[in-house]
Design an enzyme around this catalytic site. Structure first.
Site, short mmCIF file in Angstrom:
data_model
loop_
_atom_site.label_atom_id
_atom_site.label_comp_id
_atom_site.label_asym_id
_atom_site.label_seq_id
_atom_site.Cartn_x
_atom_site.Cartn_y
_atom_site.Cartn_z
N ASN A 11 -5.55 -5.60 2.77
CA ASN A 11 -4.59 -6.25 1.87
C ASN A 11 -3.30 -5.43 1.91
OD1 ASN A 11 -3.16 -7.31 -0.27
ND2 ASN A 11 -4.57 -6.59 -1.86
N TRP A 12 -2.30 -6.01 2.59
CA TRP A 12 -1.05 -5.24 2.79
C TRP A 12 -0.15 -5.26 1.56
CZ3 TRP A 12 0.58 -7.10 8.45
CH2 TRP A 12 -0.43 -6.71 9.33
N LYS A 13 -0.48 -6.08 0.59
CA LYS A 13 0.31 -6.21 -0.64
C LYS A 13 1.78 -6.48 -0.30
CE LYS A 13 -3.14 -3.48 -2.98
NZ LYS A 13 -3.51 -2.59 -4.06
N HIS A 96 -6.66 -11.10 -7.54
CA HIS A 96 -6.56 -9.64 -7.41
C HIS A 96 -6.14 -9.05 -8.76
CE1 HIS A 96 -5.06 -5.70 -6.25
NE2 HIS A 96 -5.85 -5.81 -5.20
N GLU A 98 -4.02 -6.98 -9.56
CA GLU A 98 -2.56 -6.91 -9.77
C GLU A 98 -2.01 -8.28 -10.19
OE1 GLU A 98 -1.77 -5.10 -5.97
OE2 GLU A 98 -2.74 -3.28 -6.68
N GLU A 170 -13.64 -4.95 -7.33
CA GLU A 170 -12.61 -3.93 -7.29
C GLU A 170 -12.41 -3.34 -8.68
OE1 GLU A 170 -9.93 -4.51 -3.65
OE2 GLU A 170 -9.06 -5.68 -5.26
N GLY A 176 -5.82 2.13 -5.71
CA GLY A 176 -4.61 2.90 -5.46
C GLY A 176 -4.58 4.24 -6.19
N SER A 216 -9.60 2.33 -3.17
CA SER A 216 -9.50 3.62 -2.49
C SER A 216 -10.54 3.80 -1.38
CB SER A 216 -9.57 4.76 -3.51
OG SER A 216 -8.49 4.69 -4.42
N GLY A 237 -6.65 -1.51 0.60
CA GLY A 237 -5.21 -1.58 0.35
C GLY A 237 -4.48 -0.51 1.16
N GLY A 238 -4.20 0.61 0.52
CA GLY A 238 -3.39 1.67 1.12
C GLY A 238 -3.79 2.04 2.55
P1 PGA Z 1 -6.48 0.53 -2.43
O1 PGA Z 1 -6.30 -1.00 -2.85
O2 PGA Z 1 -7.41 0.54 -1.22
O3 PGA Z 1 -5.12 1.02 -2.14
O4 PGA Z 1 -7.13 1.21 -3.60
C1 PGA Z 1 -7.38 -1.92 -2.80
C2 PGA Z 1 -6.93 -3.28 -3.25
O5 PGA Z 1 -6.07 -3.37 -4.15
O6 PGA Z 1 -7.39 -4.31 -2.73
#
Ligand code: PGA
Length: 254
Positions: A11-13, A96, A98, A170, A176, A216, A237-238
């Protein structure tokens, strides 16, 4: 033993320029062989077309990060399911944390979206997860059960969930933050979710649905996470923004 094929999803956000997105997906394509793992990337809307053009022979799947539930109309700033299909997406991330916390998306909205996605032939990746406060108050299972019931309301009414549907657990406190749920904590929740799916649908559905862990995930913790019976992969994500780390995760830390 189950025959659920592992999936690693990036997930590149809201990150990367078009050039950076192209370069990242090219490097991922070069770095993977047939790992026995489904690989999926979720670029921002504006990079979907460019990325689609670069994944043709790689087996990498294309996913959007969100969508609206209506097919067309006066919804300024929104994107429809058909638009995502047209640009080459097979999957869409829905709900998600967010989206839920920053953009006030509710379970009712996720339910509408999940239903619209399936109706349009898109595979939804439906995210659920508890906050740190909720975990510390001992409410994790209750919160997740409610999110599941709310986000899958339509499917639960019909007593039918397509087996291609993907869930992503999640925990909000692990996204993050560098703070991963331990493999045991994640497995406990995944097992609980599978039991809930058995109750709401049936054992066949519960055993067929893939449940990804997210929060993470890194090359050095994927192996332990994926070794757990009910963890079928990761939503990253990251660590999906760098080809090296994402490819290592796809290789399951080997
Ligand atoms: P993260 O994000 O790996 O940076 O913790 C995961 C996500 O939000 O899908």
């Amino acid at each position: 033993m189950t025959d659920r094929r592992p999936m690693i999803a990036g997930n590149w956000k809201m990150n990367l320029s078009l050039l950076e997105a192209a370069s990242l997906v090219k490097s991922i394509g070069e770095g993977i062989q047939d790992q026995g793992v489904d690989v999926l990337v979720a670029p921002p809307f504006t990079a979907l077309g460019v990325v689609k053009g670069l994944i043709e022979d790689t087996g990498i799947l294309l996913c959007a990060q969100n969508m609206h539930w209506e097919s067309y109309g006066a919804y300024t700033g929104e994107i429809s399911p058909a638009m995502l299909s047209e640009v080459g997406c097979s999957h869409v991330i829905l709900g998600h944390s967010e989206r839920r916390s920053l953009f006030k998306e509710t379970d009712e909205m996720i339910d509408l979206k999940a239903n619209a996605a399936v109706e349009s032939g898109l595979i939804p990746i439906i995210c659920i997860g508890e906050t740190l406060e909720e975990r510390e108050a001992g409410e994790t299972f209750e919160v997740l059960k409610n999110q599941l019931a709310g986000s899958l309301h339509h499917f639960m009414n019909q007593k039918r969930l397509p087996l291609s549907t993907i869930l992503a657990y999640e925990p909000v406190w692990a996204i993050g933050t560098g703070r991963t749920a331990t493999p045991e904590q994640a497995q406990e929740v995944h097992q609980f979710l599978r039991e809930s799916l058995t109750e709401s649908f049936d054992a066949n559905t519960a055993q067929g649905i893939r449940i990804l862990y997210g929060g993470s995930v890194k090359p050095d913790n994927i192996k332990d996470l994926i070794s757990k019976k009910d963890i079928d992969g990761a939503l990253v994500g990251g660590a999906s923004l760098k080809a090296d780390s994402f490819v290592q995760i796809i290789r399951l830390g080997e």
